[in-house]
Design a protein around this motif. Structure first.
Motif, PDB file in Angstrom:
ATOM      1  N   VAL A 138      33.049  46.229  36.084  1.00  0.00           N
ATOM      2  CA  VAL A 138      32.847  44.779  36.006  1.00  0.00           C
ATOM      3  C   VAL A 138      31.128  44.742  35.831  1.00  0.00           C
ATOM      4  O   VAL A 138      30.182  45.373  36.258  1.00  0.00           O
ATOM      5  N   GLN A 139      30.972  43.556  35.303  1.00  0.00           N
ATOM      6  CA  GLN A 139      29.507  43.024  35.021  1.00  0.00           C
ATOM      7  C   GLN A 139      28.613  42.845  36.192  1.00  0.00           C
ATOM      8  O   GLN A 139      27.475  43.073  36.414  1.00  0.00           O
ATOM      9  N   ARG A 140      29.457  41.918  37.008  1.00  0.00           N
ATOM     10  CA  ARG A 140      28.802  41.504  38.492  1.00  0.00           C
ATOM     11  C   ARG A 140      29.741  41.955  39.578  1.00  0.00           C
ATOM     12  O   ARG A 140      30.731  41.130  39.814  1.00  0.00           O
ATOM     13  N   PRO A 141      29.192  43.038  40.394  1.00  0.00           N
ATOM     14  CA  PRO A 141      30.247  43.662  41.331  1.00  0.00           C
ATOM     15  C   PRO A 141      30.048  42.635  42.393  1.00  0.00           C
ATOM     16  O   PRO A 141      29.246  41.503  42.555  1.00  0.00           O
ATOM     17  N   LYS A 142      30.866  42.943  43.713  1.00  0.00           N
ATOM     18  CA  LYS A 142      30.775  42.134  44.861  1.00  0.00           C
ATOM     19  C   LYS A 142      29.475  42.134  45.413  1.00  0.00           C
ATOM     20  O   LYS A 142      28.670  43.017  45.137  1.00  0.00           O
ATOM     21  N   PRO A 143      28.856  40.875  45.794  1.00  0.00           N
ATOM     22  CA  PRO A 143      29.603  39.819  46.138  1.00  0.00           C
ATOM     23  C   PRO A 143      29.866  38.755  45.208  1.00  0.00           C
ATOM     24  O   PRO A 143      30.420  37.694  45.564  1.00  0.00           O
ATOM     25  N   ASP A 144      29.661  39.037  44.108  1.00  0.00           N
ATOM     26  CA  ASP A 144      30.280  37.925  43.001  1.00  0.00           C
ATOM     27  C   ASP A 144      31.845  37.849  42.902  1.00  0.00           C
ATOM     28  O   ASP A 144      32.276  38.892  43.213  1.00  0.00           O
ATOM     29  N   PRO A 145      32.228  36.876  42.544  1.00  0.00           N
ATOM     30  CA  PRO A 145      33.659  36.699  42.438  1.00  0.00           C
ATOM     31  C   PRO A 145      34.269  37.487  41.329  1.00  0.00           C
ATOM     32  O   PRO A 145      35.424  37.562  41.294  1.00  0.00           O
ATOM     33  N   GLU A 146      33.619  37.938  40.371  1.00  0.00           N
ATOM     34  CA  GLU A 146      34.155  38.627  39.069  1.00  0.00           C
ATOM     35  C   GLU A 146      35.197  39.635  39.401  1.00  0.00           C
ATOM     36  O   GLU A 146      36.253  39.768  38.828  1.00  0.00           O
ATOM     37  N   PRO A 147      35.205  40.707  40.464  1.00  0.00           N
ATOM     38  CA  PRO A 147      36.084  41.775  40.566  1.00  0.00           C
ATOM     39  C   PRO A 147      37.383  41.178  41.093  1.00  0.00           C
ATOM     40  O   PRO A 147      38.416  41.454  40.485  1.00  0.00           O
ATOM     41  N   TYR A 148      37.349  40.145  41.780  1.00  0.00           N
ATOM     42  CA  TYR A 148      38.752  39.562  42.288  1.00  0.00           C
ATOM     43  C   TYR A 148      39.326  38.534  41.264  1.00  0.00           C
ATOM     44  O   TYR A 148      40.508  38.656  41.180  1.00  0.00           O
ATOM     45  N   VAL A 149      38.608  37.828  40.640  1.00  0.00           N
ATOM     46  CA  VAL A 149      39.038  37.101  39.315  1.00  0.00           C
ATOM     47  C   VAL A 149      39.544  38.110  38.172  1.00  0.00           C
ATOM     48  O   VAL A 149      40.578  37.728  37.701  1.00  0.00           O
ATOM     49  N   THR A 150      38.909  39.079  38.014  1.00  0.00           N
ATOM     50  CA  THR A 150      39.592  39.986  37.068  1.00  0.00           C
ATOM     51  C   THR A 150      40.643  40.704  37.357  1.00  0.00           C
ATOM     52  O   THR A 150      41.771  40.783  36.768  1.00  0.00           O
ATOM     53  N   ALA A 151      40.915  41.051  38.675  1.00  0.00           N
ATOM     54  CA  ALA A 151      42.158  41.433  39.070  1.00  0.00           C
ATOM     55  C   ALA A 151      43.240  40.616  39.185  1.00  0.00           C
ATOM     56  O   ALA A 151      44.457  40.893  38.663  1.00  0.00           O
ATOM     57  N   ALA A 152      42.965  39.325  39.477  1.00  0.00           N
ATOM     58  CA  ALA A 152      44.131  38.262  39.414  1.00  0.00           C
ATOM     59  C   ALA A 152      44.514  38.127  37.961  1.00  0.00           C
ATOM     60  O   ALA A 152      45.752  37.910  37.640  1.00  0.00           O
ATOM     61  N   ALA A 153      43.644  38.134  37.008  1.00  0.00           N
ATOM     62  CA  ALA A 153      43.666  37.950  35.499  1.00  0.00           C
ATOM     63  C   ALA A 153      44.482  39.112  35.019  1.00  0.00           C
ATOM     64  O   ALA A 153      45.814  38.783  34.083  1.00  0.00           O
ATOM     65  N   LEU A 154      44.351  40.260  35.514  1.00  0.00           N
ATOM     66  CA  LEU A 154      45.064  41.535  34.980  1.00  0.00           C
ATOM     67  C   LEU A 154      46.376  41.527  35.267  1.00  0.00           C
ATOM     68  O   LEU A 154      47.276  42.008  34.633  1.00  0.00           O
ATOM     69  N   LEU A 155      46.628  40.951  36.714  1.00  0.00           N
ATOM     70  CA  LEU A 155      47.905  40.687  36.944  1.00  0.00           C
ATOM     71  C   LEU A 155      48.749  39.796  36.464  1.00  0.00           C
ATOM     72  O   LEU A 155      50.141  39.452  36.824  1.00  0.00           O
ATOM     73  N   GLY A 156      47.953  38.714  35.870  1.00  0.00           N
ATOM     74  CA  GLY A 156      48.684  37.511  35.556  1.00  0.00           C
ATOM     75  C   GLY A 156      48.875  36.543  36.542  1.00  0.00           C
ATOM     76  O   GLY A 156      50.023  35.786  36.156  1.00  0.00           O
ATOM     77  N   VAL A 157      48.143  36.287  37.425  1.00  0.00           N
ATOM     78  CA  VAL A 157      48.753  35.444  38.727  1.00  0.00           C
ATOM     79  C   VAL A 157      47.530  34.559  38.973  1.00  0.00           C
ATOM     80  O   VAL A 157      46.336  34.818  38.686  1.00  0.00           O
ATOM     81  N   PRO A 158      47.766  33.558  39.379  1.00  0.00           N
ATOM     82  CA  PRO A 158      46.639  32.668  39.935  1.00  0.00           C
ATOM     83  C   PRO A 158      46.095  33.147  41.177  1.00  0.00           C
ATOM     84  O   PRO A 158      46.501  33.619  42.323  1.00  0.00           O
ATOM     85  N   ILE A 159      44.660  33.233  41.200  1.00  0.00           N
ATOM     86  CA  ILE A 159      43.834  33.874  42.276  1.00  0.00           C
ATOM     87  C   ILE A 159      44.106  33.031  43.609  1.00  0.00           C
ATOM     88  O   ILE A 159      43.984  33.477  44.632  1.00  0.00           O
ATOM     89  N   THR A 160      44.570  31.818  43.304  1.00  0.00           N
ATOM     90  CA  THR A 160      44.726  30.859  44.502  1.00  0.00           C
ATOM     91  C   THR A 160      45.750  31.087  45.399  1.00  0.00           C
ATOM     92  O   THR A 160      46.163  30.529  46.421  1.00  0.00           O
ATOM     93  N   ALA A 161      46.561  31.891  44.599  1.00  0.00           N
ATOM     94  CA  ALA A 161      48.060  32.240  45.122  1.00  0.00           C
ATOM     95  C   ALA A 161      47.971  33.845  45.811  1.00  0.00           C
ATOM     96  O   ALA A 161      49.008  34.264  46.133  1.00  0.00           O
ATOM     97  N   CYS A 162      46.828  34.095  45.581  1.00  0.00           N
ATOM     98  CA  CYS A 162      46.780  35.643  46.049  1.00  0.00           C
ATOM     99  C   CYS A 162      46.045  35.773  47.557  1.00  0.00           C
ATOM    100  O   CYS A 162      45.243  34.828  47.943  1.00  0.00           O
ATOM    101  N   VAL A 163      46.355  36.839  48.255  1.00  0.00           N
ATOM    102  CA  VAL A 163      45.509  37.084  49.546  1.00  0.00           C
ATOM    103  C   VAL A 163      45.028  38.640  49.227  1.00  0.00           C
ATOM    104  O   VAL A 163      45.390  39.575  48.869  1.00  0.00           O
ATOM    105  N   ALA A 164      43.672  38.438  49.430  1.00  0.00           N
ATOM    106  CA  ALA A 164      42.758  39.604  49.572  1.00  0.00           C
ATOM    107  C   ALA A 164      42.405  40.257  50.727  1.00  0.00           C
ATOM    108  O   ALA A 164      42.314  39.268  51.704  1.00  0.00           O
ATOM    109  N   VAL A 165      42.353  41.372  51.115  1.00  0.00           N
ATOM    110  CA  VAL A 165      42.296  42.130  52.287  1.00  0.00           C
ATOM    111  C   VAL A 165      40.941  43.040  52.262  1.00  0.00           C
ATOM    112  O   VAL A 165      40.832  43.745  51.329  1.00  0.00           O
ATOM    113  N   GLU A 166      40.024  42.659  53.123  1.00  0.00           N
ATOM    114  CA  GLU A 166      38.722  43.033  53.151  1.00  0.00           C
ATOM    115  C   GLU A 166      38.129  43.447  54.348  1.00  0.00           C
ATOM    116  O   GLU A 166      38.911  43.258  55.338  1.00  0.00           O
ATOM    117  N   ASP A 167      36.847  44.110  54.413  1.00  0.00           N
ATOM    118  CA  ASP A 167      36.306  44.513  55.783  1.00  0.00           C
ATOM    119  C   ASP A 167      34.953  44.219  55.711  1.00  0.00           C
ATOM    120  O   ASP A 167      34.275  44.088  56.897  1.00  0.00           O
TER     121      ASP A 167
END
Length: 217
Positions: A138-167
């Motif tokens: 990714v061009q902008r790693p965490k804490p930028d939203p790009e990694p999670y936005v990218t993952a949802a886009a690759l899965l073809g699902v709305p990010i707002t309907a996803c649960v992220a698990v973080e530490d």
């Protein structure tokens, strides 16, 4: 109702690899003729390689130290330690298995580079993830939203309907900014309460039914 996808961080969330990074960074500091402080090590948790190396140089008082040789040394050392096998975080293996059994798409979203993730996947199981988004992809790693936005886009699902698990604070900030609901289980660092983030001390007992409830609060 169930999440459109579950997006998992890796280091400190699924596996206890932050301790591995800590060991390798301490060894690199000795190799550089210094000692890495606990403050600097904790500041690196959840960050990109570039950010970590900047913190490393600042902490050792070596601002002009070349970055590339240190990245190469650190990557090879961590790869060797990862290859010995990684320890699952409590409840992580069971949660991942339950999510897969429920037919919910999954993504691995990590700040770690692809070459090391491929080694970690020998513990995690590559078949457990529909997509993998690495820190050097990714061009902008965490804490930028790009990694999670990218993952949802690759899965073809709305990010707002996803649960992220973080530490980590960095990972939580990334997932929240992307628009995901977040389940946060601190490992190395304490996490302050944040709107849209559900805090737990462990993943033990978490299942897809529980994750679904996070979409309704």
């Amino acid at each position: 109702m169930k999440p459109a996808a579950v997006l998992f961080d890796m280091d400190g969330t699924l596996v206890d690899s932050e301790r591995v990074w800590g060991l390798a960074l301490a060894e690199l500091a000795v190799h550089a003729g210094g000692v890495l402080s606990d403050r600097a090590r904790l500041a690196m948790v959840g960050t990109s390689m570039g950010t970590s190396m900047q913190l490393f140089r600042d902490d050792l008082g070596l601002p002009d130290r070349p970055e590339e040789p240190d990245v190469r040394w650190l990557t090879e050392r961590v790869r060797a330690l990862f290859a010995e096998g990684l320890v699952w975080r409590p409840g992580a293996m069971e949660l991942l298995a339950a999510v897969r059994a429920a037919g919910i798409p999954t993504a691995l979203v990590t700040s770690t580079g692809r070459s090391l993730v491929e080694v970690a996947l020998k513990t995690l199981g590559p078949a457990n993830f529909d997509v993998v988004v690495c820190g050097d992809e990714v061009q902008r790693p965490k804490p930028d939203p790009e990694p999670y936005v990218t993952a949802a886009a690759l899965l073809g699902v709305p990010i707002t309907a996803c649960v992220a698990v973080e530490d980590s604070p960095s990972g939580v900030a990334s997932a929240v900014a992307a628009g995901a609901r977040v389940l946060a289980v601190p490992a190395e660092l304490e996490l302050a309460p944040v709107d849209g983030v559900h805090l737990r001390t462990t993943l033990t007992g978490v299942d897809p039914v529980f994750l679904a409830t996070l979409l309704t609060v």
